[in-house]
Write a protein that holds these residues in place. Sequence first.
Motif, mmCIF file in Angstrom:
data_model
loop_
_atom_site.group_PDB
_atom_site.id
_atom_site.type_symbol
_atom_site.label_atom_id
_atom_site.label_comp_id
_atom_site.label_asym_id
_atom_site.label_seq_id
_atom_site.Cartn_x
_atom_site.Cartn_y
_atom_site.Cartn_z
ATOM 1 N N MET A 129 -10.490 53.591 -62.925
ATOM 2 C CA MET A 129 -10.049 52.239 -63.292
ATOM 3 C C MET A 129 -10.570 51.232 -62.277
ATOM 4 N N ALA A 130 -11.110 50.162 -62.808
ATOM 5 C CA ALA A 130 -11.649 49.133 -61.920
ATOM 6 C C ALA A 130 -10.943 47.810 -62.188
ATOM 7 N N LEU A 131 -10.951 46.966 -61.166
ATOM 8 C CA LEU A 131 -10.474 45.599 -61.376
ATOM 9 C C LEU A 131 -11.696 44.702 -61.569
ATOM 10 N N ILE A 132 -11.743 44.064 -62.740
ATOM 11 C CA ILE A 132 -12.897 43.231 -63.075
ATOM 12 C C ILE A 132 -12.438 41.784 -63.230
ATOM 13 N N ARG B 110 -11.001 50.436 -72.075
ATOM 14 C CA ARG B 110 -11.663 51.409 -71.189
ATOM 15 C C ARG B 110 -10.837 51.668 -69.929
ATOM 16 N N GLY B 111 -9.656 51.064 -69.875
ATOM 17 C CA GLY B 111 -8.749 51.370 -68.770
ATOM 18 C C GLY B 111 -8.877 50.460 -67.566
ATOM 19 N N ASP C 115 1.469 41.073 -62.117
ATOM 20 C CA ASP C 115 1.159 41.100 -63.551
ATOM 21 C C ASP C 115 0.177 42.209 -63.891
ATOM 22 N N LEU C 116 -0.844 42.336 -63.048
ATOM 23 C CA LEU C 116 -1.845 43.387 -63.298
ATOM 24 C C LEU C 116 -1.174 44.752 -63.301
ATOM 25 N N ASP C 117 -0.271 44.936 -62.339
ATOM 26 C CA ASP C 117 0.416 46.223 -62.236
ATOM 27 C C ASP C 117 1.278 46.507 -63.463
ATOM 28 N N LYS C 118 1.719 45.427 -64.125
ATOM 29 C CA LYS C 118 2.512 45.605 -65.353
ATOM 30 C C LYS C 118 1.613 45.799 -66.570
ATOM 31 N N ALA D 279 -13.044 37.897 -54.728
ATOM 32 C CA ALA D 279 -13.024 38.162 -53.285
ATOM 33 C C ALA D 279 -11.597 38.430 -52.824
ATOM 34 N N ALA D 280 -10.665 37.576 -53.235
ATOM 35 C CA ALA D 280 -9.289 37.690 -52.762
ATOM 36 C C ALA D 280 -8.656 39.003 -53.214
ATOM 37 N N LEU D 281 -8.941 39.410 -54.447
ATOM 38 C CA LEU D 281 -8.302 40.621 -54.970
ATOM 39 C C LEU D 281 -9.188 41.853 -54.842
ATOM 40 N N LYS D 282 -10.304 41.697 -54.133
ATOM 41 C CA LYS D 282 -11.251 42.796 -53.910
ATOM 42 C C LYS D 282 -11.622 43.487 -55.216
ATOM 43 N N ALA D 283 -12.025 42.684 -56.185
ATOM 44 C CA ALA D 283 -12.412 43.219 -57.491
ATOM 45 C C ALA D 283 -13.690 44.035 -57.365
ATOM 46 N N THR D 284 -13.863 44.954 -58.273
ATOM 47 C CA THR D 284 -15.079 45.772 -58.291
ATOM 48 C C THR D 284 -16.295 44.922 -58.607
ATOM 49 N N GLU D 285 -16.113 43.965 -59.547
ATOM 50 C CA GLU D 285 -17.248 43.148 -59.951
ATOM 51 C C GLU D 285 -16.738 41.824 -60.514
ATOM 52 N N CYS D 286 -17.505 40.772 -60.306
ATOM 53 C CA CYS D 286 -17.222 39.481 -60.939
ATOM 54 C C CYS D 286 -18.325 39.231 -61.958
ATOM 55 N N GLN D 287 -17.925 39.108 -63.224
ATOM 56 C CA GLN D 287 -18.903 38.929 -64.297
ATOM 57 C C GLN D 287 -18.828 37.493 -64.798
ATOM 58 N N ILE D 288 -19.940 36.795 -64.716
ATOM 59 C CA ILE D 288 -19.990 35.406 -65.181
ATOM 60 C C ILE D 288 -20.636 35.393 -66.563
#
Length: 408
Positions: free
Chosen positions: A1-4, A32-33, A124-127, A162-171
């Motif tokens: 699971m990734a944070l996007i 995709r989880g 919220d993400l955790d929920k 950056a703040a949430l250390k996401a795996t990727e930022c998609q624009i």
Amino acid sequence: MALIVQKYGGTSVGSPERIKNVARRVAQWCARGHQLIVVVSAMAGETNRLIALAKDVQSEPDPRELDVMVSTGEQVTIALLAMALMEQGIKARSYTGAQVKIVTDNAHTKARIISIDEKNIRADLDKGCVVVVAGFQGVTDAGEITTLGRGGSDTTGVALAAALKATECQIYTDVDGVYTADPRIVPDARRLKTITFEEMLELASLGSKVLQIRSVEFAGKYKVRLRVLSSFEDHGEGTLITFEESEKMEEPVISGIASNRDEAKITILGVPDRPGIAYQILGPIGDANIDVDMIVQNVGHDGLTDFSFTVNRNDFKKALEVLQLVRNHIKAREIVSGDKIAKVSIVGVGMRSHAGIASAAFRALAEEGINIQMISTSEIKVSVVIDEKYTELAVRVLHKCFNLDQPA
Ligand code: ASP
Ligand code: MG
């Protein structure tokens, strides 16, 4: 699971139908989880509409009030997207910049992000909730609404990543990536699979409008993995902005050609050639808050020299006013100026390890009879100022000269 973190620009959320499309795409990523934070711009044209409205009422809109007003554009789209996600059966919740607590300085209309409170978003993400955040806006410590400058939603996206250390930022935008040149000028321009952060920074500052320059700076500072993709295509991989040159799969010497017509040129002729003269000319320009881009000073002769520089066209008139005073003061002969110029640049980290790049570019321009008025270089860039009417020709010639139309 990734944070996007995904950011969708104005055209991507320009109608209810398109907002539903965004919701469908977000739903696929959730399926995709992955955990998703989605940043949106105002609907296409909305920010311009609001600014025009303000100018109808006050000729120079008050910056605080302008921010209160234009930030509503994004407030509409976050709620609509959250609703569209709920329609897809996805848990979603929208946040304005102030609700997140994206804290900025108080430079209204061009504020900078100072900190982001990740607590609510994380919860919220955790929920299992998709978090939808308004781009382009923040709040000062004192609770004032601010905005981050045109195109600022990109920066919101990258800052959240950056703040949430996401795996990727998609624009997600209306082009499917970063191109070797503007495809409207060069039909056989190619999409780059990867580009280095430094190259992207140069391209953004040279007038490529794909990403707000501050978002690129932010990505560089916090090493955010950043990708530009089309919101209208389903399986594109877009362009990845990398940090390692070795990560670059294709390794051409030149990655891209940029051009802009945003600048004007000013030359002061017959300037006394003595210490402090550059400062006497550019000091007052800086004091008037005018940014200078290229600067050229000739070798002096007979105690006199010529001094040229470029400024943004928006500041051209103001710069000339300032210089009239300076000219009398330093007893220069004459000021000549013009705004019918263009800046064309070649950018590539490969330049570092290859000699003769600049001269190849100059030869290509000379063969087309294009006169170079000014030149400036950095480690990974060569820029020339030319007559505006040759802009497209120069871009095409340089694109061809460095074989950018050939698949890498
Ligand atoms: N809506 C704002 C603008 O048009 C911010 C953005 O779209 O990035 O500049
Ligand atoms: Mg944009």
